[in-house]
Design an enzyme around this catalytic site. Structure first.
Site, PDB file in Angstrom:
ATOM      1  N   CYS A  89      -0.425   0.292   9.654  1.00  0.00           N
ATOM      2  CA  CYS A  89      -0.672   1.659   9.175  1.00  0.00           C
ATOM      3  C   CYS A  89      -2.104   1.833   8.686  1.00  0.00           C
ATOM      4  O   CYS A  89      -2.816   2.728   9.122  1.00  0.00           O
ATOM      5  CB  CYS A  89       0.286   2.005   8.047  1.00  0.00           C
ATOM      6  SG  CYS A  89       1.968   2.218   8.611  1.00  0.00           S
ATOM      7  N   HIS A  90      -2.517   0.970   7.710  1.00  0.00           N
ATOM      8  CA  HIS A  90      -3.843   1.168   7.133  1.00  0.00           C
ATOM      9  C   HIS A  90      -4.644  -0.115   7.079  1.00  0.00           C
ATOM     10  O   HIS A  90      -5.597  -0.221   6.313  1.00  0.00           O
ATOM     11  CB  HIS A  90      -3.719   1.785   5.743  1.00  0.00           C
ATOM     12  CG  HIS A  90      -2.904   3.047   5.745  1.00  0.00           C
ATOM     13  ND1 HIS A  90      -1.585   3.062   5.374  1.00  0.00           N
ATOM     14  CD2 HIS A  90      -3.197   4.307   6.130  1.00  0.00           C
ATOM     15  CE1 HIS A  90      -1.104   4.286   5.514  1.00  0.00           C
ATOM     16  NE2 HIS A  90      -2.063   5.062   5.974  1.00  0.00           N
ATOM     17  N   GLY A  91      -4.203  -1.105   7.855  1.00  0.00           N
ATOM     18  CA  GLY A  91      -5.022  -2.290   8.053  1.00  0.00           C
ATOM     19  C   GLY A  91      -5.034  -3.301   6.922  1.00  0.00           C
ATOM     20  O   GLY A  91      -5.997  -4.039   6.766  1.00  0.00           O
ATOM     21  N   HIS A 118       0.835  -1.188   0.000  1.00  0.00           N
ATOM     22  CA  HIS A 118       0.000   0.000   0.000  1.00  0.00           C
ATOM     23  C   HIS A 118       0.876   1.246   0.000  1.00  0.00           C
ATOM     24  O   HIS A 118       1.071   1.873  -1.032  1.00  0.00           O
ATOM     25  CB  HIS A 118      -0.947  -0.022   1.229  1.00  0.00           C
ATOM     26  CG  HIS A 118      -1.853   1.168   1.317  1.00  0.00           C
ATOM     27  ND1 HIS A 118      -2.180   1.746   2.527  1.00  0.00           N
ATOM     28  CD2 HIS A 118      -2.484   1.867   0.371  1.00  0.00           C
ATOM     29  CE1 HIS A 118      -2.986   2.760   2.296  1.00  0.00           C
ATOM     30  NE2 HIS A 118      -3.187   2.853   0.996  1.00  0.00           N
TER      31      HIS A 118
END
Lengths: 690, 246
Positions: free
Chosen positions: B210-212, B191
């Site tokens: 960070c963003h799953g 990502h």
């Protein structure tokens, strides 16, 4: 600044911008329509040359800062790694280092031009003073830049120059401590010098803008020294001045490229290839050539404070020039006496520069005092006096008259002046080399090196044999710490394959770690590893070698030199001779004599060497016939060993030498072509304006 | 003989009153445009031309030939192509030089020789890694996860239906044949470059905090914003217990 611009772009988008920010009008009025006197000669192109040099120094400097490490332990190495590993790093470093010299060279011509043609006189006083400020800023910037490589000259230059401020009464010591950020020149000093060296060029650029602004208010001076009165006295900046400046810049680039590609170390000091050592001062400390005249003034005054005051006064006095010289006639062309004294003054400055490179003893001190007096007398006595007693010749009525009067008589004297100044500049530069004179040292005999000259290449066989000699003989005491095994397979080197270099590396044991248990371990070398040094640190090396420290050999050929003397160094500039280092190294290797000459008392544990300064060397005779077995049939003699290992060490000192010379040739072909084209274009553009 | 029409390339200075702010401020008395003298006739009186004009005849003649008053080149009408060629050639050569100068200024930003050399392949001994464990090694500055997968993890990785994967790839394409238990992936979330945590997330693989983004036991993206699977670095088995990365 406000108000509407009269410059009218036709494109609607540009019109929209111009109404809000009249930047195109500004450029147009300053660099296109700007009226420039039509009688300017080529000395006036140095303004453009200096602008170009400032831009070039800022661009290359910003780039070098991307790779440089401002730390006392790492700075020297990081500069070497820039030169060795960064793509085109050697080119950028040469451009920046030689660029500083070229910048000063150009600024001195620019200043002398202003002096000769009276460009400081009313209404250009502020223009001139801004120039003096730029010059002072340049000196500060150049000095701090010279400190950054953190070699011996950097360190001791920093020490000497910062100590100038200790002459200030009462506060001297405190000021010096403040400058250093410590009790001596050290890491804090290096860090702040780096910061300021990065800052000051932008300050210079700012003052240059003011300088040009002031220039465009007053208008340019010109060789006739009369103001432009009517439109026929001027031509528009573009294309006339633009093309002439472009041609001048191109010629200057040819001169500049000669240094970058063929003589990168001609203006430098061999000692600066020795890492800074706070415990040993080099025998002859000299500043860069462009500071030498002021250095000579400093040394010629026996009192510390007075010397420092005289040195700074010699620069600051320039700012008062508009009021010291009251003569109404601007140009020395029409001042028969001032003209002659101007040239005397130029010679005084050059001689002061030459003296600055000499040891401060004997006749040099006396000469220094006389010349210092003459320097100040020119400004304080002669110029005020001349303005009273001199009868100037009549000046032309207008610039146009001056142009017409000149047509037919070509400006041949200028060529000879250029040549004379080039020679004198070379004398100054070479005089600096002369400063390294180590008394009582015999000159090493010259050799024929395969790598000498503009197209010289390394002899691959010699490089491979030299590596063998280093590995089997020198490596027991001397390190080669800037050379990695991978370098052996790089283009322009000994010509081994990648596999051969890897195999060579695997013969070495390299310390690595820590491993998972936190312990250091040894493993076979890899191509990325550097040659391991024979001793873990300097103390261990000294202990094993009777107190002497066997120097690292990576840079030895650049870090050693010997004085060439006058006029040899001038010839060297044209023949591109720069093999003092190799000549010296190879001479020392062969210079051992079993019995010192009668009357020479050899200290205990030393050996007599004809070419070593002082003759008593701690290294025993390293090479003897038959010691190293050559596989390729080359003679196994000391002479051959010396030649091979010196060739090898020249490569270790500059692995990209072949690339440098190759690119140099291409650049020269290009620049000659460009200069020729610009010459004819300039002729075409000016055909009807002269 | 003197064609007075302006030359296209030199047009800019002579057109209209292009006075600008600087002119208004600093040079109120100078016009922004430059006017040139009309051409002088042949044999103009020498006396007009300053003090050195005693070289009788020569000076005015030269002045005339040089056309002091005229800015247009005399040859412009006669040989427009030759002049244009010269200007274009000079401009072109200068442009080539400028472009060639920019090259080293940009190329210096690429990794230097020591960085490239330091990016050489590395060897990793797998014997200390017990089943179910993983280690992180660095190669070219990137963290490489080496996981010794359990039977259960391998089975999970193999039996997933490819159509349910955002970036379909069989487990066999992500490990070396005969070494199913070893998963070697670059531990950088696809990502935005964070480092996923091993043995976390609902698939027992990797979880990026960070963003799953969630990766499975084969390092394939299962949910979250990451677009692709964790990349497999180039590596080979030197022996059953040793790999060379790079």
């Amino acid at each position: 600044m406000s108000g509407p611009s009269d410059f009218q772009p036709t494109n609607p988008a540009l019109k929209w911008i111009e109404r809000r920010l009249p930047i195109m009008g500004l450029v147009h009025s300053s660099f296109v329509a700007y009226p420039t006197p039509r009688n300017l000669n080529y000395w006036w192109t140095f303004g453009a040359i200096l602008s170009m040099m400032l831009a070039l120094q800022i661009v290359t400097g910003v780039i070098l800062a991307m790779h440089y490490t401002p730390h006392a332990d790492l700075a020297f190495k990081s500069v070497e790694l820039i030169v060795r590993d960064v793509n085109y790093g050697w080119l950028l470093r040469n451009m920046h280092a030689c660029g500083a010299s070229m910048f000063f060279f150009a600024v001195y011509i620019h200043m002398f031009r202003g002096l000769y043609y009276g460009s400081y006189k009313e209404p250009r006083e502020i223009l001139w003073i801004l120039g003096v400020i730029i010059y002072l800023l340049m000196m500060a910037t150049g000095f701090m830049g010279y400190v950054l490589p953190w070699g011996q000259m950097s360190f001791w230059g920093a020490t000497v120059i910062t100590n100038l401020f200790s002459a200030v009464p009462y506060f001297g010591e405190s000021i010096v401590t403040l400058l250093w950020g410590g009790y001596s020149v050290g890491n804090p000093t290096l860090n702040r010098f780096f910061s300021l060296h990065y800052l000051l060029p932008f300050v210079i650029a700012g003052v240059v803008v003011l300088h040009i602004w002031a220039l465009h208010v007053a208008g340019q001076n010109n060789p006739a020294g009369v103001e432009a009165k009517t439109e026929k006295d001027t031509v528009p900046f573009t294309p006339y001045a633009t093309i002439k400046d472009a041609f001048g810049v191109s010629c200057f680039l040819l001169f500049f490229a000669w240094f970058i590609f063929y003589m990168p170390n001609y203006l430098g000091e061999a000692d600066n290839y020795i890492p800074a050592n706070p415990g040993v001062t080099p025998p002859h400390i000299v500043p860069e050539w462009y500071y030498l005249p002021f250095y000579a003034i400093l040394r010629s005054i026996p009192n510390k404070l007075a010397g420092v005051v005289a040195m700074f006064g010699a620069i600051l006095i320039l700012a008062f020039l508009p009021w010291l010289d009251n003569a109404k006639t601007r140009s020395s062309k029409y001042r028969p006496l001032a003209k002659q004294f101007f040239w005397v003054f130029v010679v005084v400055c050059l001689l002061l520069g030459w003296l600055g490179s000499k040891p401060a003893e004997g006749i040099y001190v006396v000469a220094g005092r006389i010349l210092t007096f003459m320097y100040f007398a020119y400004f304080l006595i002669l110029l005020p006096l001349l303005s009273r007693i001199e009868t100037p010749r009549p000046v032309p009525n207008s610039i146009a008259d001056d142009v017409l009067a000149k047509t037919g008589s070509k400006s041949t004297p200028m060529v000879s002046t250029v040549l004379a100044l080039l020679v004198a500049g070379g004398l100054l530069a070479g005089g600096m080399q002369h400063a390294r004179a180590a008394e009582g040292q015999e000159k090493p005999p010259g050799n024929k090196w395969s790598f000498a000259g503009p197209v010289g290449k390394f002899d691959r066989g010699a490089l491979q044999r030299g590596l063998k000699v280093y590995k089997e003989v020198c490596a027991s005491c001397h390190g080669l710490s800037y050379i990695a095994f991978r370098n052996l397979a790089e283009a322009g080197g000994p010509g081994y394959s990648v596999a051969q270099a890897a195999a060579f590396a695997s013969d070495y044991k390299v310390k690595d770690g820590p491993d998972d248990k936190g312990e250091m371990f040894e493993r076979p070398g890899r191509p990325a590893d550097y040659f391991p040094s024979p001793f873990p640190n300097e103390n261990a090396a000294r202990a094993a070698n009777g107190g002497a420290f066997p120097p690292d050999l990576s840079l030895i050929n650049k870090a050693r030199s010997y004085p060439r003397g006058f006029p040899q160094f001038l010839v060297d500039f044209f023949t591109q001779y720069q093999e003092q280092g190799p000549d010296y190294v190879s001479a020392v290797l062969q210079g051992y004599e079993d019995k010192p000459p009668a009357g020479f008392s050899l200290p205990e544990g030393s050996y007599y060497n004809k070419y070593f300064p002082g003759h008593a060397i701690k290294m025993p005779k390293p090479l003897s016939d038959g010691q190293v077995t050559y596989d390729d049939g080359a003679p196994a003699t000391v002479a051959q060993y010396s030649k091979d290992v010196t060739t090898f060490l020249m490569w270790t000192a500059e692995p990209h030498m072949e690339a440098r010379k190759r690119l140099g040739l291409q650049v020269f072909v290009f620049l000659i072509l460009l200069t020729g084209l610009l010459y004819f274009t300039k002729k075409k553009v000016w055909a009807n304006a002269h | 003989m003197h064609a007075c029409e302006p030359i296209a390339g030199l047009r800019s200075y002579g057109k209209g009153a292009n006075r600008t702010i600087l002119d208004c401020l600093f040079r109120p008395d100078w016009p922004g445009k430059v006017v040139f003298l009309p051409p002088r006739g042949p044999r103009a009186p020498a006396a007009t031309f300053g003090r050195d004009s005693s070289v009788s005849g020569a000076v005015p003649l030269a002045a005339d030939e040089k056309g002091l008053g005229i800015v247009t080149t005399a040859s412009s009408a006669d040989h427009p192509t030759r002049r244009d060629f010269l200007f274009v050639a000079t401009g072109a050569v200068a442009a080539v030089g400028a472009a060639a100068t920019v090259w080293p200024l940009v190329a210096q930003m690429n990794p230097d020789a020591s960085t490239i050399a330091a990016g050489a392949p590395i060897e990793v001994d797998l014997t200390p890694i017990a089943e179910g464990q993983d280690i992180k090694v660095f190669w070219r500055g990137k963290p490489i996860y080496i996981s010794h997968r359990t039977k259960k993890q391998i089975e999970e990785a193999q039996k997933v239906s490819l159509s349910s994967l955002p970036d379909p790839q069989p487990d066999s394409a992500r490990v070396k044949a005969g070494h199913d238990q070893w998963l070697v992936v670059i531990g950088i979330c696809t990502h935005l470059g964070c480092i996923p945590i091993a043995h976390e997330g609902s698939y027992d693989g990797f979880f990026c905090p960070c963003h799953g983004s969630v990766y499975d036991t084969s390092g394939r993206i299962r949910s979250g914003p990451a677009p692709t699977n964790l990349p497999v670095p180039p590596y080979t088995f030197v022996s059953d217990t040793k790999i060379q990365i790079g």
